[in-house]
Design an enzyme around this catalytic site. Structure first.
Site, PDB file in Angstrom:
ATOM      1  CB  SER A   1      93.213 -18.863  65.583  1.00 28.38           C
ATOM      2  OG  SER A   1      93.179 -20.170  65.051  1.00 28.38           O
ATOM      3  CG  MET A   2      97.446 -21.282  63.718  1.00 25.20           C
ATOM      4  SD  MET A   2      98.331 -21.765  62.224  1.00 25.20           S
ATOM      5  CE  MET A   2      97.743 -23.452  62.022  1.00 25.20           C
TER       6      MET A   2
ATOM      7  CD1 TRP B   1      94.310 -25.277  66.406  1.00 25.39           C
ATOM      8  CD2 TRP B   1      96.465 -24.972  65.839  1.00 25.39           C
ATOM      9  NE1 TRP B   1      94.736 -26.401  65.703  1.00 25.39           N
ATOM     10  CE2 TRP B   1      96.050 -26.239  65.343  1.00 25.39           C
ATOM     11  CE3 TRP B   1      97.781 -24.558  65.613  1.00 25.39           C
ATOM     12  CZ2 TRP B   1      96.905 -27.078  64.632  1.00 25.39           C
ATOM     13  CZ3 TRP B   1      98.636 -25.399  64.916  1.00 25.39           C
ATOM     14  CH2 TRP B   1      98.192 -26.639  64.432  1.00 25.39           C
TER      15      TRP B   1
ATOM     16  CG  ASP C   1      87.570 -23.132  69.451  1.00 25.92           C
ATOM     17  OD1 ASP C   1      87.559 -23.718  68.349  1.00 25.92           O
ATOM     18  OD2 ASP C   1      88.428 -22.300  69.775  1.00 25.92           O
TER      19      ASP C   1
ATOM     20  CG  HIS D   1      88.465 -21.007  66.419  1.00 24.21           C
ATOM     21  ND1 HIS D   1      89.458 -21.346  67.313  1.00 24.21           N
ATOM     22  CD2 HIS D   1      89.102 -20.548  65.298  1.00 24.21           C
ATOM     23  CE1 HIS D   1      90.646 -21.095  66.771  1.00 24.21           C
ATOM     24  NE2 HIS D   1      90.450 -20.624  65.555  1.00 24.21           N
TER      25      HIS D   1
END
Length: 311
Positions: free
Chosen positions: A180-181, A205, A226, A258
């Protein structure tokens, strides 16, 4: 066996004789051609090892890269957040034996609101294949991708300069991963440090969708289901923006979300191991799993990439 330590410190009829003579001549001629082309040496195991001193572990098979554990026994060391200042501490997973020399290393960041426990399954799984792996906590669970990228680099610096396992690591063979991040952070880290040998953002992300500056071989992993970082607005543009000359691939997981990277996943592990081995260790034995490009399957929605790889 797992040990734990504390980081703070190919008919014709001819006569038999003519046939034997011809066979000898053919064998002699073939041997000369092979020797002249250097192929005899290339087929020798010792020559292969000399060509690439970074190969670690036995020749890979589909079973070995899909296994929950690889060739090496793994130990781990905890790193307290109190002993570091540029990231939030974490856990180092490493091959217990030192008989094969040094290993490449990978730092892995969790995603937004996540802690290292959300990506901890990758630690022993990758380490048992012959890497030193550092799953980290971030300074805060709300840190954005740019900050997570800096923290991944700080964690690699800690691994190679200060950690108790620094003597087991080849500081020129490093990579980053993240969810993700944290995946967005792995792109940030690769942008800041082109010398990195591999980057793998997992359902990454990032508000920045364009990465033409990257010089690090990158495997972008997205998920067809996602809804937090949809592939159409994150993983696909990330991949498409990478330079055409770069060794790169795009793996879109089938029937995934996700949060699929947060639990043990054979497809993620299989291609992550192959990518890290191919580019951090320059181990061409793993090229077979990446080229020709994997086809869609029950677990792969789509796979794109450039083959053969050049690095």
């Amino acid at each position: 066996m797992q040990q734990t330590s504390n980081e703070t410190r190919p008919t014709t009829t001819t006569s038999p004789g003519r046939h034997r003579t011809r066979s000898r001549l053919l064998r002699s001629g073939l041997a000369a051609l092979l020797a002249a082309g250097g192929l005899v040496a290339a087929q020798s195991p010792s020559a292969g090892a000399a060509d690439n001193p970074y190969e670690r572990g036995p020749a890979p098979t589909v079973s070995s890269i899909e296994a929950s554990r690889g060739h090496y026994s793994v130990s781990e060391a905890r790193v307290s957040s109190l002993s570091v200042s540029d990231f939030g501490g974490g856990t180092i997973y490493y091959p217990t034996s030192t008989s094969d020399g040094t290993f490449g290393a990978v730092a892995i960041s969790p995603g937004y609101t996540g802690t290292q426990s959300s990506i901890s399954w990758l630690g022993p799984r990758l380490a048992s294949q012959g890497f030193v792996v550092f799953t980290i906590d971030t300074l805060t669970t709300l840190d954005q991708p740019a900050s997570r990228g800096r923290q991944l680099l700080a964690a690699l610096d800690y691994l190679t300069e200060r950690s108790s396992v620094r003597g087991r690591i080849d500081g020129d063979r490093l990579g980053v991963m993240g969810h993700s991040m944290g995946g967005g952070g792995s792109l940030e880290a690769a942008k800041s440090r082109p010398a990195l040998q591999a980057a793998i953002p997992l359902t990454g992300w990032n508000l920045d969708k364009s990465w033409p500056e990257l010089r690090t071989p990158t495997l972008v992993v997205g998920a067809d289901g996602d809804t937090i970082a949809p592939v159409s607005s994150h993983s696909e543009p990330f991949y498409e923006s990478l330079p055409g000359s770069l060794d790169k691939a795009y793996l879109e997981l089938n029937g995934a979300s996700h949060f699929t990277p947060n639990t043990s996943d054979t497809t993620i592990a299989k291609y992550s191991v192959s990518w890290l081995k191919r580019f951090i260790d320059n181990d061409v034995r793993y090229e077979q799993f990446l080229c020709p490009l994997p086809r869609p399957s029950l677990t792969i929605e789509e796979y794109r990439g450039n083959c053969p790889h050049t690095s």
